[in-house]
Design an enzyme around this catalytic site. Structure first.
Site, PDB file in Angstrom:
ATOM      1  CG  ASP A 110      13.020  39.539  74.634  1.00 51.73           C
ATOM      2  OD1 ASP A 110      13.650  40.400  75.252  1.00 51.73           O
ATOM      3  OD2 ASP A 110      11.958  39.808  74.011  1.00 51.73           O
ATOM      4  CE  LYS A 138      15.670  41.048  72.456  1.00 44.76           C
ATOM      5  NZ  LYS A 138      15.868  41.765  73.743  1.00 44.76           N
TER       6      LYS A 138
HETATM    7  N1  GLU Z   1      16.021  40.024  76.602  1.00 42.13           N
HETATM    8  C1  GLU Z   1      16.587  40.714  77.713  1.00 42.13           C
HETATM    9  C2  GLU Z   1      16.741  42.188  77.373  1.00 42.13           C
HETATM   10  O1  GLU Z   1      15.920  42.726  76.677  1.00 42.13           O
HETATM   11  C3  GLU Z   1      17.872  40.064  78.221  1.00 42.13           C
HETATM   12  C4  GLU Z   1      18.978  39.923  77.231  1.00 42.13           C
HETATM   13  C5  GLU Z   1      20.163  39.111  77.708  1.00 42.13           C
HETATM   14  O2  GLU Z   1      20.192  38.702  78.857  1.00 42.13           O
HETATM   15  O3  GLU Z   1      21.066  38.900  76.875  1.00 42.13           O
HETATM   16  O4  GLU Z   1      17.616  42.887  77.812  1.00 42.13           O
END
Ligand code: GLU
Length: 444
Positions: free
Chosen positions: A164, A124
């Site tokens: 996100d 993240k």
């Molecule tokens: N931010 C999204 C999640 O919490 C998607 C992450 C992504 O597609 O890499 O899963």
């Protein structure tokens, strides 16, 4: 170390990271029994290695606003675990972003990605940059400054960022553009890209649609029909919008939406037409949800969340810790039968306890919101093959993945009395795969 000792140790070493402790505790509590059945895990100190991120990058992001003033924000990328695939996870731009928030999200992402059946590790990233009130050119300059530092740490087989909170198609496009310029390569290093440059159909819809597909599976276990069910939805961004879209398609009635200023309650139900208005309001004009209440003449409550309203199903799609113990009690008292989380960790531990004590259908985000990252995984596959799949192909794969996650939750989470503890099921299923991969790869 024993599972629970690891948490005490983390609290001592990282005393102020409350959200990180919260996410770790939930997983350790669920997997303790399985972990203790495997002495080889303890010998390899697997839990400690799985709870502490592989590495954390933190850096200064300096950008210039439209008036010529210079600003400095913090940028981060947490590469948590790449035991089962390249690091993978979104980027969040929000004033609340801190190492604790991103560590909890990267930790959650590792288990979520494992559940998807696709080969993706967990990561993240983000910044405390607040996109609210910023012009498109300011957002572009910020994204470029952010990537001018991060680009050297990511890559299609290394680490693949996506969106996100505060990061959607527009921001991914700007980041991808700068990344491509610096690396002189056109690769699938980002997901959530635009359709004209390698993005996947259904990716914008995926988290919301997946959330409802998971909800349908839960309802099926009780023989409950979703038609006519009144749904309390929080948030009004991408996840909330496509959760509502799928709910409407399935004959359910979403009645609330929210943002950080308050919530709207529309007893008539949010229709397709009203939802189109919300999409435009939020994406095109970056407006506030209070404007919905002015346009359609319904109730708006400032500085509050929708959990005191009457509904059959709750779908929190805003942010972490947005349902506390008291709000959970209100939901139970009002007769809610199911909670399916579109956001990451929206329920506090006290709220989860209330839902599970009441034996409600309760899906933690790492299971029910895994649709987004699943279609990101499918976007990576399409990019590697240099082809694009049709809407039907991607949507049917998404549906299959959500059904598979549900099956795994039932397999590992069914308790003696038949109640499905989806938290336990998701954590054990996610953990086992990562643990086996780590054991096979030696102490690294
Ligand atoms: N931010 C999204 C999640 O919490 C998607 C992450 C992504 O597609 O890499 O899963």
């Amino acid at each position: 170390m024993k599972a629970i000792e690891v948490l005490e140790d983390l609290k001592r070493r990282f005393p102020h990271e409350q959200e990180y402790h919260q996410a770790v505790f939930e997983v350790l509590e669920s997997i303790e029994e399985v972990y203790n059945q495997h002495p080889e895990f303890e010998k390899a100190n697997l839990i400690e290695r799985l709870c502490i991120p592989d590495r954390i990058f933190s850096f200064r992001v300096t950008w210039v606003d439209d008036k010529g003033n210079t600003h400095t924000n913090m940028g981060y990328r947490i590469q948590h675990c790449n035991a089962i695939g390249p690091y993978k996870g979104g980027v969040r731009f929000h004033s609340s972003v801190s190492p604790s928030i991103l560590k909890f999200l990267a930790f959650e992402q590792t288990f979520k990605n494992s559940l998807t059946t696709l080969p993706m590790g967990g990561a993240k990233g983000g910044s405390d940059f607040n996109p609210k009130g910023k012009s498109a050119t300011e957002v572009m300059r910020f994204c470029q400054a952010f990537i001018s530092e991060l680009w050297r740490h990511i890559g299609p087989d290394t680490d693949v960022p996506a969106g996100d909170i505060g990061v959607g198609g527009r921001e991914v496009g700007y980041m991808f553009g700068m990344y491509k310029k610096l690396t002189r390569e056109f690769t699938g290093t980002f997901t959530g890209k635009g359709l004209t440059f390698g993005g996947s159909l259904i990716r914008p819809e995926a988290t919301g649609y997946g959330n409802v597909y998971f909800l349908l599976e839960m309802l099926k276990t009780k023989g409950i029909d979703i038609k006519g069910k009144r749904c309390l939805v929080s948030g009004s961004g991408n996840v909330a919008q496509y959760t509502c879209e799928k709910l409407i398609e399935m004959g359910a009635i979403p009645v609330t939406l929210s943002d950080s200023n308050g919530y709207i309650y529309d007893p008539e139900g949010i229709t397709t037409e009203k939802l189109e208005y919300v999409k435009e309001l939020k994406e095109l004009y970056r407006g506030r949800i209070s404007e919905y209440a002015e346009t359609y003449g319904c109730k708006y409550v400032a500085n509050a969340r929708p959990w005191g309203e009457k509904g059959d199903i709750a779908l929190p799609c805003a942010t972490q810790n947005e349902i506390n113990g008291e709000e959970a009690k209100a939901l139970v008292a009002n007769g809610v039968i199911a909670i399916s989380e579109g956001a990451n960790m929206p329920s506090t531990p006290e709220a989860i306890e209330v839902f599970q004590q009441a034996k409600l259908l309760y899906a933690p985000g790492k299971a029910s919101n895994a649709g987004g990252v699943s279609v990101s995984g499918l976007e990576m596959t399409q990019n590697s093959e240099r082809i694009s799949w049709s809407t039907e192909e991607v949507d049917s794969k998404l549906k299959w993945i959500m059904q598979n996650i549900h099956e795994n939750c039932v397999k590992y989470g069914t308790e003696a009395d038949g109640y499905v503890n989806y938290v336990k099921g998701a954590n054990i299923a996610g953990f086992i795969k990562v643990a086996r991969a780590m054991m096979s790869q030696g102490i690294i």
